[in-house]
Design an enzyme around this catalytic site. Structure first.
Site, PDB file in Angstrom:
ATOM      1  N   ASP A 238       0.826  -1.205   0.000  1.00 52.10           N
ATOM      2  CA  ASP A 238       0.000   0.000   0.000  1.00 52.10           C
ATOM      3  C   ASP A 238       0.863   1.259   0.000  1.00 52.10           C
ATOM      4  O   ASP A 238       1.854   1.343   0.731  1.00 52.10           O
ATOM      5  CB  ASP A 238      -0.870  -0.029   1.268  1.00 52.10           C
ATOM      6  CG  ASP A 238      -1.823   1.138   1.348  1.00 52.10           C
ATOM      7  OD1 ASP A 238      -2.623   1.302   0.418  1.00 52.10           O
ATOM      8  OD2 ASP A 238      -1.779   1.892   2.340  1.00 52.10           O
ATOM      9  N   GLU A 298       1.149  -0.672  -5.214  1.00 49.30           N
ATOM     10  CA  GLU A 298       0.191   0.397  -5.521  1.00 49.30           C
ATOM     11  C   GLU A 298       1.006   1.572  -6.054  1.00 49.30           C
ATOM     12  O   GLU A 298       1.383   2.478  -5.325  1.00 49.30           O
ATOM     13  CB  GLU A 298      -0.599   0.844  -4.287  1.00 49.30           C
ATOM     14  CG  GLU A 298      -1.728   1.791  -4.674  1.00 49.30           C
ATOM     15  CD  GLU A 298      -2.217   2.707  -3.557  1.00 49.30           C
ATOM     16  OE1 GLU A 298      -1.545   2.854  -2.524  1.00 49.30           O
ATOM     17  OE2 GLU A 298      -3.284   3.302  -3.748  1.00 49.30           O
TER      18      GLU A 298
HETATM   19  C1  GLC Z   1      -4.107   3.316  -0.510  1.00 47.29           C
HETATM   20  C2  GLC Z   1      -5.364   2.490  -0.396  1.00 47.29           C
HETATM   21  C3  GLC Z   1      -6.476   3.387   0.044  1.00 47.29           C
HETATM   22  C4  GLC Z   1      -6.119   3.942   1.402  1.00 47.29           C
HETATM   23  C5  GLC Z   1      -4.763   4.651   1.364  1.00 47.29           C
HETATM   24  C6  GLC Z   1      -4.243   4.942   2.726  1.00 47.29           C
HETATM   25  O1  GLC Z   1      -4.228   4.321  -1.459  1.00 47.29           O
HETATM   26  O2  GLC Z   1      -5.638   1.843  -1.596  1.00 47.29           O
HETATM   27  O3  GLC Z   1      -7.714   2.722   0.096  1.00 47.29           O
HETATM   28  O4  GLC Z   1      -7.110   4.834   1.828  1.00 47.29           O
HETATM   29  O5  GLC Z   1      -3.783   3.846   0.741  1.00 47.29           O
HETATM   30  O6  GLC Z   1      -3.840   3.763   3.370  1.00 47.29           O
END
Ligand code: GLC
Ligand code: CA
Length: 580
Positions: A238, A298
């Site tokens: 993440d 991500e």
């Molecule tokens: C990433 C996740 C999202 C979350 C953010 C903070 O972007 O996909 O859903 O709110 O991280 O952890």
């Protein structure tokens, strides 16, 4: 609503038990190396990944929230669909401010989602069906209720003080610098008890870990080992852009305008995408490789070069950095609707192909509106959903699907501020309605709550369209979005050309019809997708490919018919054929 709202600089088989010792780890490396096929491909290069949002997939105990047993109950469906690995978004204990992305214990399961025993059962049942489990590692921050943070904020001299990013303000009520949080407001939160500010890239309940402290790295690597040993086959990492911040805390340059939260726009020069990120990714990769596990990133990037950096210069970072640029092609900046743009896709795929990397295409996730909603024209919505699936699932690379996408499921956005659950939707209303709309319950049947549970009010409502767009109804219809997805996924698993073959673009000047071959040795598959709402004809001369005189045997057809001399396609028609 901006889809890149939080990340980009400018807008934004565990096969082996844990081994200890150098010799053992060398043995593991050998086993890992031998687990490649004749093409040198690892397991994850042939796998279809599927994102499950656990709160919304299946509610086995009927309390309105999805749970792990609810996933276990639906494993047969996933197997039948053609899913090889599920990525479960965070299901650890959490105050659920950010619905699990605020973790208060990395080595347990949230009680509302089940127990570790439920996880073990889910894992065993998944393994029986050849489905791997990927967990979500929230590497950038913890919950402010995590014991690490509670210790850290206990006093300036606590031994965990330096596990987070604490700084003095510039003066009374003046934070250390001008950085703003991705979810709005200053990224600094004052702690009156110790008289300092802590840094948070997202909500204030999500303090950033200090990755400059080696103890943090050790603790997080241990978390990954713990789950690998328990059976997870990898992690989706993440928010990997934001692991580091400039130690000098330079102010970010500002840009004209304010965002949905009323903050001055800024260029995230000093709090995003710092080169130090890569060191952490290499450390996570080393551990992952010991377990033949995969890391999915991500990775919000501006171009293919930036994305390439996440693979690592020696292929020693993220195995699968998600191509999230792919979710933005054909979108007018600032608008929510998107159009299928054959030229934009062609250009982007060409750039990915020349990058020398293994692509990871994604069309939607729990942070951006559903793909069927973004591309809908109100007239051909289902056919558009089919076209998108037939398109990206036949590209070279590994796809990561989002639950419900295979049904043509659409967003169900809150209509009133008081119904919003996602805090950014409350803060940003009405400009930013939050992410509830793309997180509604999976649609299993045409019954109450779309079959998500036995009748308790679900945490988010299923839309009226669930009556027609659900697994039971679509399974019974050979022409449904689900049936097209299944046919394409079957092809992906069975046909070497689609699985391993090269990508050969065709008719590159055609602005409306996207056509390409996938080719592996003598096996050739032609994919033709009409990306427009008008009837089109596509003709193919394959002599340059040494295929003159070949014919086309259709494998998947929807609103299309014909052969190489002329494929006639209706609006968003699909024609996939074997070329012989
Ligand atoms: C990433 C996740 C999202 C979350 C953010 C903070 O972007 O996909 O859903 O709110 O991280 O952890
Ligand atoms: Ca439940």
């Amino acid at each position: 609503m901006s889809m890149r709202r939080w990340a980009c600089p400018l807008a934004r088989l565990a096969l082996v038990a844990p081994f200890i010792g150098a010799t053992a780890s060398a043995q593991v490396q050998l086993r890992v190396a031998s687990q490649r096929d004749a093409e040198g491909h690892a397991w994850w290069q042939h796998a279809v990944f599927y994102e499950v949002y656990p709160r919304s997939f299946g509610d086995a105990n009927n309390d309105g929230l999805g749970d792990l047993n609810g996933i276990t109950q639906h494993l047969d469906y996933l197997q039948d669909l053609g899913v090889d690995a599920i990525w479960i978004t965070p299901c650890y204990p959490s105050p659920q401010v950010d619905f699990g992305y605020d973790v208060s214990n990395y080595e347990d399961i949230a009680s509302e989602y089940g127990t570790l025993a439920d996880f073990d059962r889910l894992h065993a049942e998944a393994q029986r069906r050849g489905i791997r489990i990927i967990f979500d590692l929230v590497v950038n921050h913890t919950s402010d209720q995590h014991p690490w943070f509670l210790e850290s904020k206990a006093s300036r001299t606590n031994r965990k003080r330096d596990w987070y990013v604490w700084r003095d303000g510039k003066g009374p009520n003046v934070p250390p610098n001008n950085w703003t949080a991705i979810f709005g407001g200053s990224s600094w939160q004052y702690d009156p008890a110790t008289g300092q500010y802590y840094y948070h890239a997202f909500y204030r309940q999500q303090p950033d870990l200090n990755w400059r402290n080696p103890a943090v790295e050790t603790a997080m690597l241990d978390v990954t080992r713990w789950w690998y040993a328990r059976g997870v086959s990898g992690f989706r990492l993440d928010a990997v852009n934001t692991l580091f911040e400039d130690p000098q805390l330079h102010d970010n340059p500002t840009r004209p305008g304010v965002n949905a939260y009323g903050d001055q726009e800024q260029v995230r020069k000093y709090d995003d995408n710092l080169p130090e990120n890569h060191r952490v990714l290499r450390a996570l990769r080393q551990v992952a490789d010991t377990y033949d596990a995969v890391l999915i990133g991500e990775t919000w990037t501006d171009d293919v070069q930036q994305l390439k950096a996440y693979y690592g210069s020696n292929h020693d970072e993220v195995h699968m950095p998600m191509d999230l640029m792919f979710t933005e092609l054909g979108r007018t900046p600032g608008a929510r609707v998107q159009r299928l743009d054959a030229r934009a896709f062609r250009r982007h795929i060409a750039a990915m192909e020349t990058s020398g990397e293994w692509p990871v295409y994604v069309v939607s996730n729990h942070d951006i509106p559903r793909v069927a909603t973004r591309f809908a024209d109100g007239q051909h919505d289902d056919q558009i959903a089919k076209a998108i699936g037939a398109f990206y699932l036949t590209l070279r690379g590994t796809p990561v699907m989002y639950y419900g996408e295979e049904l043509g499921m659409q967003n169900n956005d809150p209509q009133r501020k008081e119904d919003v659950k996602d805090p950014i939707g409350i803060k940003g209303w009405p400009k930013e309605k939050g992410r509830d709309g793309e997180r509604t319950p999976m649609q299993w049947t045409h019954g109450p709550n779309a079959g998500f549970n036995a009748g308790a009010k679900p945490w988010l409502p299923a839309p009226p369209s669930a009556r027609t767009h659900n697994v039971a109804t679509e399974n019974a219809d050979r022409t449904s979005v689900l049936s097209v997805y299944k046919a394409v996924l079957k092809l992906r698993h069975e046909d070497p050309a689609v699985r391993d073959g090269s990508y050969v673009p065709l008719n590159e000047d055609d602005p409306n019809v996207m056509s390409y071959l996938r080719r592996y040795k003598d096996d050739v598959v032609l994919v033709v997708i009409n990306m427009s709402g008008q009837d089109r004809t596509a003709k193919f001369d394959l002599s340059a490919q040494g295929l003159s005189g070949a014919g086309a045997r259709p494998i998947v057809q929807s609103a299309a018919r014909g052969d190489l001399s002329g494929v006639k396609l209706g609006a968003y028609g699909i024609f996939i054929a074997e070329v012989k």
